[in-house]
Design an enzyme around this catalytic site. Structure first.
Site, PDB file in Angstrom:
ATOM      1  CG  ASN A 174      -1.679  40.911  -9.580  1.00 38.42           C
ATOM      2  OD1 ASN A 174      -0.574  40.552  -9.164  1.00 38.42           O
ATOM      3  ND2 ASN A 174      -1.964  42.174  -9.864  1.00 38.42           N
ATOM      4  CD1 TRP A 175      -1.569  34.989  -6.314  1.00 36.81           C
ATOM      5  CD2 TRP A 175       0.269  34.061  -5.443  1.00 36.81           C
ATOM      6  NE1 TRP A 175      -1.785  33.643  -6.234  1.00 36.81           N
ATOM      7  CE2 TRP A 175      -0.671  33.037  -5.706  1.00 36.81           C
ATOM      8  CE3 TRP A 175       1.508  33.700  -4.890  1.00 36.81           C
ATOM      9  CZ2 TRP A 175      -0.411  31.687  -5.433  1.00 36.81           C
ATOM     10  CZ3 TRP A 175       1.770  32.362  -4.622  1.00 36.81           C
ATOM     11  CH2 TRP A 175       0.808  31.369  -4.892  1.00 36.81           C
ATOM     12  CE  LYS A 176      -3.229  43.590  -6.780  1.00 38.64           C
ATOM     13  NZ  LYS A 176      -4.114  44.710  -6.507  1.00 38.64           N
ATOM     14  CG  HIS A 217      -1.572  45.919 -11.826  1.00 36.73           C
ATOM     15  ND1 HIS A 217      -1.703  46.815 -10.787  1.00 36.73           N
ATOM     16  CD2 HIS A 217      -2.559  45.009 -11.674  1.00 36.73           C
ATOM     17  CE1 HIS A 217      -2.724  46.441 -10.029  1.00 36.73           C
ATOM     18  NE2 HIS A 217      -3.264  45.359 -10.547  1.00 36.73           N
ATOM     19  CD  GLU A 269      -1.589  47.277  -7.168  1.00 36.48           C
ATOM     20  OE1 GLU A 269      -0.818  46.301  -7.245  1.00 36.48           O
ATOM     21  OE2 GLU A 269      -2.763  47.184  -6.757  1.00 36.48           O
ATOM     22  CD  GLU A 286      -6.763  44.737 -12.697  1.00 38.95           C
ATOM     23  OE1 GLU A 286      -7.155  43.740 -12.094  1.00 38.95           O
ATOM     24  OE2 GLU A 286      -5.686  45.286 -12.448  1.00 38.95           O
ATOM     25  N   GLY A 311      -8.492  46.875  -4.726  1.00 42.66           N
ATOM     26  CA  GLY A 311      -8.108  46.800  -3.325  1.00 42.66           C
ATOM     27  C   GLY A 311      -8.942  47.678  -2.414  1.00 42.66           C
ATOM     28  CB  SER A 340     -13.159  44.846  -5.169  1.00 39.69           C
ATOM     29  OG  SER A 340     -12.219  45.764  -4.607  1.00 39.69           O
ATOM     30  N   GLY A 343      -7.100  40.030  -7.279  1.00 40.08           N
ATOM     31  CA  GLY A 343      -6.040  40.346  -6.324  1.00 40.08           C
ATOM     32  C   GLY A 343      -6.268  39.621  -5.007  1.00 40.08           C
ATOM     33  N   GLY A 344      -6.814  40.328  -4.040  1.00 40.12           N
ATOM     34  CA  GLY A 344      -6.964  39.796  -2.677  1.00 40.12           C
ATOM     35  C   GLY A 344      -7.573  38.402  -2.597  1.00 40.12           C
TER      36      GLY A 344
HETATM   37  P1  13P Z   1      -8.219  43.306  -5.836  1.00 42.74           P
HETATM   38  O1  13P Z   1      -8.967  42.096  -6.347  1.00 42.74           O
HETATM   39  O2  13P Z   1      -7.482  43.062  -4.557  1.00 42.74           O
HETATM   40  O3  13P Z   1      -9.076  44.531  -5.814  1.00 42.74           O
HETATM   41  O4  13P Z   1      -7.058  43.581  -6.926  1.00 42.74           O
HETATM   42  C1  13P Z   1      -7.400  43.616  -8.258  1.00 42.74           C
HETATM   43  C2  13P Z   1      -6.160  43.694  -9.042  1.00 42.74           C
HETATM   44  O5  13P Z   1      -5.438  44.678  -9.002  1.00 42.74           O
HETATM   45  C3  13P Z   1      -5.793  42.552  -9.866  1.00 42.74           C
HETATM   46  O6  13P Z   1      -4.736  42.852 -10.722  1.00 42.74           O
END
Ligand code: 13P
Length: 255
Positions: free
Chosen positions: A13-15, A98, A100, A170, A176, A216, A237-238
């Site tokens: 998930n590149w956000k 998600h 967010e 999640e 994050g 994470s 994510g990251g």
């Molecule tokens: P991180 O891996 O950066 O914690 O993000 C997880 C995420 O929100 C994937 O959708």
């Protein structure tokens, strides 16, 4: 419990990261590193990067997804994107619900459910995100929170349609933050989600649903998380923005 009943899926998930040119470069770096994956590999990218991602992944084992979708087929919804717009490009996957989106953009289980149904109607594969916030875990109501989200978000989804649904567990407190759920916590709550699915659709159907962990997950902790019986993949994510780290996670899911 038989993990062979369901595909392992590692999705990035590149956000809100990467321009189209940067997306092309990142995928070109990633492609050779994940070419031998024995799991499904998906990159979910910003809308404006979708065409670049589709072009760069052509002929490879990497599939492309969007990060959200609107529920209507078309209309006066400024700034939104329909499922047909995505499928017409060749986009197969979409993340829905998600945390967010829920936290910053007011999405509710009702709108998440509408988006899920629209994406499934269009033949897309949905990555549906559920998870508790820190206060809910500390209050001991994690199981209830994920059960309610799962039931409301999948309302009206048939057992046949569920074949195109991946659930991403999640925990919001782990996203994050560098705080990861322990393998035992991830396993326990993914198991709760599978039990909820079994209640809705029967155990045989529930055993075929891929349930990812997200929050994470990284190159160091992925193998242990993915070795849990109910953790069938990851939503990353990251670490999905770092080709070598993403490839290490893909390799851990390929065993
Ligand atoms: P991180 O891996 O950066 O914690 O993000 C997880 C995420 O929100 C994937 O959708």
């Amino acid at each position: 419990m038989n993990k062979n009943l369901r595909p392992a899926v590692i999705a990035g998930n590149w956000k809100m990261n990467k321009t189209p040119a940067e997306a092309t470069a990142l995928i070109e770096d990633m492609k050779p590193l994940v070419a031998n994956a024995n799991c499904d590999v998906v990159v979910c990218v910003p809308y404006v990067d979708l065409q670049a991602a589709l072009d760069a992944t052509k002929g490879s084992n990497i599939r492309v997804g969007a990060e959200n979708v609107h529920w209507a087929k078309s209309g006066a919804f400024t700034g939104e994107i329909s499922a047909e717009m995505l499928t017409s490009m060749g986009v197969e996957y979409v993340i829905i619900g998600h945390s967010e989106r829920r936290t910053y953009f007011g999405e509710t289980d009702a709108t998440v459910n509408q988006r899920v149904r629209a994406a499934l109607d269009a033949g897309m594969t949905v990555i549906l995100c559920v998870g508790e916030v820190k206060e809910e875990r500390l209050s001991g109501i994690t199981d209830e929170v994920v059960a309610v989200q799962t039931k409301l978000d999948l309302a009206g989804v048939t057992a046949d349609e569920l074949k195109k649904v991946i659930i991403a567990y999640e925990p919001v407190w782990a996203i994050g933050t560098g705080l990861t759920a322990t393998p035992a916590q991830a396993e326990e709550t993914c198991g709760v989600i599978r039990k909820v699915l079994a209640g809705m659709y029967g155990a045989d159907v529930a055993d075929t649903v891929t349930i990812q962990y997200g929050g994470s997950m990284n190159a160091k902790n992925a193998a242990e998380l993915l070795s849990q019986p109910n953790v069938d993949g990851g939503l990353i994510g990251g670490a999905s923005l770092k080709p070598a780290d993403f490839a290490t996670i893909v390799a851990a899911a390929s065993i």
